[in-house]
Design a protein around this motif. Structure first.
Motif, PDB file in Angstrom:
ATOM      1  N   MET A  55     -18.467  -9.141  -5.602  1.00 59.35           N
ATOM      2  CA  MET A  55     -17.274  -8.370  -5.977  1.00 59.35           C
ATOM      3  C   MET A  55     -16.224  -8.566  -4.884  1.00 59.35           C
ATOM      4  O   MET A  55     -16.280  -7.901  -3.847  1.00 59.35           O
ATOM      5  N   ALA A  56     -15.313  -9.496  -5.104  1.00 57.11           N
ATOM      6  CA  ALA A  56     -14.302  -9.819  -4.102  1.00 57.11           C
ATOM      7  C   ALA A  56     -13.082  -8.919  -4.246  1.00 57.11           C
ATOM      8  O   ALA A  56     -12.415  -8.931  -5.276  1.00 57.11           O
ATOM      9  N   TYR A  57     -12.798  -8.136  -3.212  1.00 53.35           N
ATOM     10  CA  TYR A  57     -11.593  -7.315  -3.163  1.00 53.35           C
ATOM     11  C   TYR A  57     -11.373  -6.850  -1.726  1.00 53.35           C
ATOM     12  O   TYR A  57     -12.282  -6.906  -0.890  1.00 53.35           O
ATOM     13  N   ASP A  58     -10.173  -6.395  -1.440  1.00 50.66           N
ATOM     14  CA  ASP A  58      -9.817  -5.909  -0.106  1.00 50.66           C
ATOM     15  C   ASP A  58     -10.141  -4.417  -0.038  1.00 50.66           C
ATOM     16  O   ASP A  58      -9.519  -3.614  -0.728  1.00 50.66           O
ATOM     17  N   ILE A  59     -11.102  -4.051   0.795  1.00 43.82           N
ATOM     18  CA  ILE A  59     -11.537  -2.647   0.847  1.00 43.82           C
ATOM     19  C   ILE A  59     -10.452  -1.719   1.377  1.00 43.82           C
ATOM     20  O   ILE A  59     -10.536  -0.502   1.186  1.00 43.82           O
ATOM     21  N   ALA A  60      -9.441  -2.287   2.052  1.00 48.50           N
ATOM     22  CA  ALA A  60      -8.369  -1.460   2.596  1.00 48.50           C
ATOM     23  C   ALA A  60      -7.161  -1.376   1.666  1.00 48.50           C
ATOM     24  O   ALA A  60      -6.153  -0.766   2.012  1.00 48.50           O
ATOM     25  N   ASP A  61      -7.264  -1.976   0.477  1.00 48.18           N
ATOM     26  CA  ASP A  61      -6.191  -1.915  -0.514  1.00 48.18           C
ATOM     27  C   ASP A  61      -6.565  -0.868  -1.562  1.00 48.18           C
ATOM     28  O   ASP A  61      -7.496  -1.053  -2.339  1.00 48.18           O
ATOM     29  N   GLU A  62      -5.838   0.228  -1.589  1.00 48.90           N
ATOM     30  CA  GLU A  62      -6.182   1.368  -2.440  1.00 48.90           C
ATOM     31  C   GLU A  62      -6.335   0.982  -3.907  1.00 48.90           C
ATOM     32  O   GLU A  62      -7.292   1.401  -4.585  1.00 48.90           O
ATOM     33  N   GLU A  63      -5.402   0.177  -4.417  1.00 47.33           N
ATOM     34  CA  GLU A  63      -5.444  -0.180  -5.837  1.00 47.33           C
ATOM     35  C   GLU A  63      -6.597  -1.147  -6.144  1.00 47.33           C
ATOM     36  O   GLU A  63      -7.229  -1.042  -7.206  1.00 47.33           O
ATOM     37  N   GLN A  64      -6.883  -2.053  -5.231  1.00 48.47           N
ATOM     38  CA  GLN A  64      -8.008  -2.961  -5.444  1.00 48.47           C
ATOM     39  C   GLN A  64      -9.345  -2.205  -5.434  1.00 48.47           C
ATOM     40  O   GLN A  64     -10.259  -2.541  -6.191  1.00 48.47           O
TER      41      GLN A  64
END
Length: 242
Positions: A55-64
């Motif tokens: 699951m690729a996403y930026d953990i510090a990006d609220e919307e992601q």
């Protein structure tokens, strides 16, 4: 021990997070590997087998983060465990610490941990079950000269862990923290020989920890063997004194 439990692990592409993913997979869990590098996560998932899902996403990006949990809710339907492992550390004296660097560590270490726990508990509360393990730090517990910003971010995680544990215990959700000491990872790779000797002199067991030491405790806390443990910050530090 974790047969068919669905567990999300942040920072699962290396170090402690990767070892936790390996241990949880061996114990029968369906592991969701969270990180920013999609290609790297795909390779790790292939190595771990069919029960590992990248699951690729930026953990510090609220919307992601919201989108990632929406995907879990829609396509998987449940979440039994969360390991808030991903972290960032920058060392500098207080007078030389830029506020931007403080905020960057708070965003990854504290805010991202809070949001992941917030969204995970919504799913777990409906199930009346679940376990969250937050990666704290001995530095957040005892402090360390030259690491005030990092200590601030990790001390906040310890307080968050205890408060959330009290809030969600009546709903069957357990929340604990694990506080590693001097562990052999990328974060400690740049320490000089002199720095290592100084640190080792203050560790009762006389050695650095390894990622397996941390992963074994985390997997236990995620399991039903720890069903009466919540609100604890447990050190994995070999008797380290700062």
């Amino acid at each position: 021990m974790l047969e068919q439990k669905v567990i999300l692990i942040t920072g699962a592409n290396r170090g402690i997070g990767l070892t936790i993913a390996q241990v949880c997979t061996r114990l029968g869990a369906i592991v969701l590997l969270a990180g920013r590098n999609d290609a790297q996560l795909e390779i790790i998932a292939e190595q771990l087998g069919e029960n590992a899902i990248p699951m690729a996403y930026d953990i510090a990006d609220e919307e992601q983060v919201k989108a990632a949990f929406g995907h879990i809710k829609q396509h998987i339907g449940r979440l039994d465990g969360l390991v808030n492992n991903a972290g960032a550390m920058q060392s500098a004296p207080v007078g030389m610490t830029r506020i931007a660097d403080l905020r960057a560590q708070l965003d990854v270490n504290t805010v991202a941990t809070f949001q992941h726990a917030q969204l995970a508990t919504r799913l777990m509360a409906k199930q009346q079950s679940g376990a969250i393990v937050n990666l704290c730090s001995i530095i957040g517990e005892q402090g360390s000269a030259g690491q005030a910003a990092y200590a601030t971010s990790k001390a906040a995680v310890s307080g968050m862990t205890k408060a959330m544990a009290k809030e969600f215990a009546p709903l069957g959700v357990r929340i604990n923290g694990v506080a590693p000491g001097f562990i052999d990872t990328d974060m400690t790779a740049d320490f000089t020989a002199g720095q290592r000797e100084e640190i080792l002199a203050n560790i009762g067991l006389g050695r650095m920890g390894n990622t397996q030491d941390v992963a074994d405790l985390v997997s236990f806390l995620l399991s039903d063997h720890a069903s009466y443990i919540t609100g604890q910050i447990i050190g994995v530090d070999g008797g380290m004194r700062l």
